[in-house]
Each structure stands twice: as C-alpha cells, then as structure tokens.
Design an enzyme around this catalytic site. Structure first.
Site: not given
Length: 283
Positions: A179, A239
């Site tokens: 990611r 995050c």
C-alpha cells in the site's frame, strides 16, 4: 509507569481496584457490529465497551479521513458515561494486535490523561490462558472526565503539508509495504503515500503469535525512526485512517521516544484534497 504495555498477569492482579477501568476495544473493519457482539458474548469481568467508529471517531465527512478525530467534548462526555474520570487507570485491550486499544490510548493522551495502558496480547490470549471472562454487563456508574487537550500530539493536513521535504521532520507511513509503494490499495480511492514518507509497517511490532514483540525487535523494526529521533527530528506517523499508526506511537513510547505526532486523518484524509501530492515507490 512509563511503559504503556502491561501484561495479562499485571491486569489480573489489579482488575478489581476501585480506580481501574478496563476498556474492550475489539472491532473488525468491514464487520462493524462484530466487536460489540463479541463483547456481549464474553469479555473481561467489569470491562466496558468502546466502539472504534461510534465512540472513538467522529462521523465521516468530506475531510478528516475514514475515522475522523472525535470532537474532544463529545469524547469526554462518552468517557464520563462509561465511568472514566480523570483519576481512572484505564487498561485497553482488543483482539487485533493492539491496534484499536492503541487508538484509545492515543485519544486519552490527547485529552490529557496519561494513566492509560494496553494489555499485551488480546482477549483470546486472556481467555485461552484460563483467566476470568463473563457475559455479564455490570451497571456502570457515570463519572466526570474533564479534557485538557495536548494538541502537540496531533498533526492536521496543513501541518503535514509543511513537513514534506522538511529536513527536521520525518513522516512515517504505518501501512503494509504494497500500500505504501502504491502497488495496491484495497480501501482508499488513491494508491501511494505522502511524499518523503518512509515505511514502517505497524505489525512489525508484533511477534508471530500476535503478541507485542521483545524490545529488541521493536527497536529494530523502528530503527530508521529512532535514528531520526536521536538526531533531534520530529516524527509524524500516519496510516490509512489514523488507527494502525497508533501502535507505532505506542511502540516508540515503550522505547522512551515521545516527540511523535499522529496525523489523525492519515492517508484517507490526505487524498480527500485533490491538490495534495502523491508518491509511489520507495523514497
């Protein structure tokens, strides 16, 4: 007690002390009722339940990310309702490697409450070891929690924009490598990371069983971040939505490093602004 991590035995010995509040933070992304259902079925005796989305986040809006930072007064009211006061010793647990418990830890510290800890391992380990569990939900006596905000623990989008390329600031992306690299994005609308950020996957703080790893492993996994902090840099951790970044901050605190901010909106907030730059690949 500066270490935010406590053992199951530590909690077992203190769980009935008058100022102790045990908070069950179990929650599953994609199955928002699963955590509350698991709590209703079985939990640590005396524990209250705090839901990641309805209690520990504000409603989703155009900006702020998938789990927006809650309004401090609304959160303080909710904490009061479940019996948490400024004198409480709070121990949070979950069954997600400490991710959701760390979110409560971070929010309480933001509200000025330092007597908050995370139980090492999680509810399943507590239960498997034969520690007491119950389905009974005791009557909660409301308390009064008065927040005293520590805004220096939080970064917003403007603060992060000013950090890009700043040699005195290190941005840390806590998501898994694919990611971060922009190779895949299963949740958010855009793939990639904030320019100049490095990658430190939050699960590197855990061992193969899901327990918090020994100090040496936590230190090794965060070595680049620790080197920056030792050099006097400020660190901003993010995050996807401001939840899984929190275990990295907990891990840094457990190692004695405190000059760390949470970008509360994180990647999902960052990409809600079309003009914000996006990077892919390694920095």
């Amino acid at each position: 007690m500066s270490n935010p991590l406590v053992s199951k035995k530590w909690l077992l010995a203190r769980m009935y002390e008058p100022h102790m509040v045990i908070a069950d933070c179990r929650f599953q992304l994609g199955a928002p009722e699963a955590g509350r259902a698991a709590y209703a079925e079985s939990h640590i005796p005396g524990a209250i339940y705090l839901d990641l989305e309805s209690d520990l986040s504000a409603p989703v809006a155009e900006h702020g990310g998938r789990h927006p930072l809650p309004d401090p007064e609304v959160l303080a009211k909710r904490l009061s309702q479940v019996g948490i006061s400024n004198d409480s010793v709070v121990v949070a647990y979950d069954d997600q490697g400490g991710m959701n418990a760390s979110r409560l830890w971070m929010l309480l510290r933001w509200l000025g409450h330092d007597q908050v800890y995370i139980m090492d391992e999680g509810f399943s380990a507590w239960q498997q070891d034969g520690y007491p569990v119950t389905a009974e939900q005791q009557v909660v006596i409301p308390s009064s929690f008065q927040p005293a905000l520590h805004d220096e623990l939080i970064a917003d989008v403007n603060y992060v924009r000013s950090a890009i390329g700043n040699p005195d600031v290190l941005l840390v992306d806590s998501r898994e490598s694919p990611r971060y690299l922009g190779q895949t994005e299963p949740i958010d609308a855009k793939a990639g990371h904030i320019p100049s950020a490095i990658n430190a996957f939050w699960k590197n703080n855990l061992d193969d069983t899901g327990k918090w790893a020994p100090e040496e492993q936590r230190r090794a996994g965060l070595s680049e971040v620790i080197n920056a902090l030792d050099a006097g840099l400020e660190v901003i951790v993010y995050c996807g939505s401001g939840v899984s970044a929190c275990p990295n901050i907990v891990a840094l605190h457990s190692l004695g490093y405190f000059n760390v901010r949470l970008y509360a909106g994180s990647w999902s907030d960052w990409i809600s602004y079309p003009d914000n730059p996006v990077a892919t690949g390694r920095e």
